[in-house]
Enzyme design. Sequence first.
Site, short mmCIF file in Angstrom:
data_model
loop_
_atom_site.label_atom_id
_atom_site.label_comp_id
_atom_site.label_asym_id
_atom_site.label_seq_id
_atom_site.Cartn_x
_atom_site.Cartn_y
_atom_site.Cartn_z
N VAL A 35 0.92 -1.45 -0.04
CA VAL A 35 0.02 -0.04 -0.41
C VAL A 35 0.61 1.56 -0.21
O VAL A 35 1.18 1.31 0.57
CB VAL A 35 -1.31 0.12 1.58
CG1 VAL A 35 -2.18 1.18 1.06
CG2 VAL A 35 -1.46 -1.31 1.48
N CYS A 36 0.24 1.87 -0.63
CA CYS A 36 1.06 3.35 -0.46
C CYS A 36 2.98 3.41 -1.17
O CYS A 36 2.93 2.71 -2.11
CB CYS A 36 1.02 4.24 1.00
SG CYS A 36 1.17 5.72 0.84
N SER A 37 3.42 3.91 0.28
CA SER A 37 5.27 4.22 -0.45
C SER A 37 5.89 2.81 -0.26
O SER A 37 7.00 2.16 -0.17
CB SER A 37 5.75 5.17 0.94
OG SER A 37 5.22 5.21 1.83
N THR A 97 2.66 3.80 -7.24
CA THR A 97 2.76 3.84 -5.06
C THR A 97 2.36 5.23 -5.49
O THR A 97 0.87 5.70 -6.09
CB THR A 97 4.26 4.22 -5.22
OG1 THR A 97 3.91 4.39 -4.26
CG2 THR A 97 4.87 5.00 -6.31
#
Lengths: 206, 206
Positions: A98-100, A118
Amino acid sequence: MKIVILLFDNFTALDVVGPYDVLNKLPNSEIYLVGLEKKEYKDIYGLKILAAYSIDEISQADILLVPGGGGIDNLLKNKKITDWVRDIDNTTKWTVSVCSGSLLLAQAGLLNGKNCTTHWMRKDQLRNYNNVTIKDERYVQDGNIITSAGVSAGIDMAIYLISLLAGEQTAKMIQLAIEYDPKPPFDCGSPDKMPKEIIDRMKNKK
Amino acid sequence: MKIVILLFDNFTALDVVGPYDVLNKLPNSEIYLVGLEKKEYKDIYGLKILAAYSIDEISQADILLVPGGGGIDNLLKNKKITDWVRDIDNTTKWTVSVCSGSLLLAQAGLLNGKNCTTHWMRKDQLRNYNNVTIKDERYVQDGNIITSAGVSAGIDMAIYLISLLAGEQTAKMIQLAIEYDPKPPFDCGSPDKMPKEIIDRMKNKK
């Protein structure tokens, strides 16, 4: 189904708890919160969540989930963590971020030759890795890897992951259980929907 | 801005952490996690989050947020809690709930004569309170009270709340920071979008 979520200092709580509340509803599954050490980790605002296991205690997972947050950058330099991520990925059915969190997958070499995504503010950083193709999508599946866009995208990805694991009907019931019928107050949740000056200001503030 | 979030055993983690990650981005704000006692509370799956304050230590808030979860039913019978919710509401700018948290507001008498909402599985229970008008909306504002639908609706409500507190521009930037541009895999997050037999099965399982 053994679901392992990696914790570290300065993680983003919603990256963890969005998928956590979805994946916990999967029948016959158990979530293991894991850290470099067995201890409490603080999110970016100071909320403490316990990693009940150290990575030394976990050598296999059906699903590995790596969340993001400002603290991900410290993990990228930690060979013990990147080796562990690579080893666990060898045992998983699905390795997801998830995300970074996708940066850690890239650092471990898992995104080599892969399509991925990302958080929009991290795309330039992810682009520095060799042979990585970044897509502007909510989540991107390539082989056994699924990466998601920023923070809230982990919820969409987790529901999709349930559909892969347990079928569309179960995924739909779980989506309904968390009443995920989103109606954001504004249509601005993606950088192409906001003025360039705002985007630049947010990137510079980071 | 003093933001108080009530914790209790068997809360839903996403009800707390969705708004938590949004409201923490409000400039000059601080979030206080509060419980009947100062101790760790477990969510419905066993995740522990610390209430750093007991309700005895908190007599004022700018925002009071009551999350939901299976454990809300135990709070409804607790006069100390309902009295505290009523007293705090007398000091707040906004009193808000996520999911079944609205039941506690109703029990404290705060929804008397008000439009409101809750998780779709809890609407029959909320309807038992006197003089309460339930709306089929993502979140409902009436006076200084905002109630939201189930679990994930707390994210939409929290972004809307930011727009009331700090203006539309700040709210939009926070929505973009959590990349809240939802694309759920299925269009099924509300009970009117699923077959009646599934709805009945989920209600009976509860």
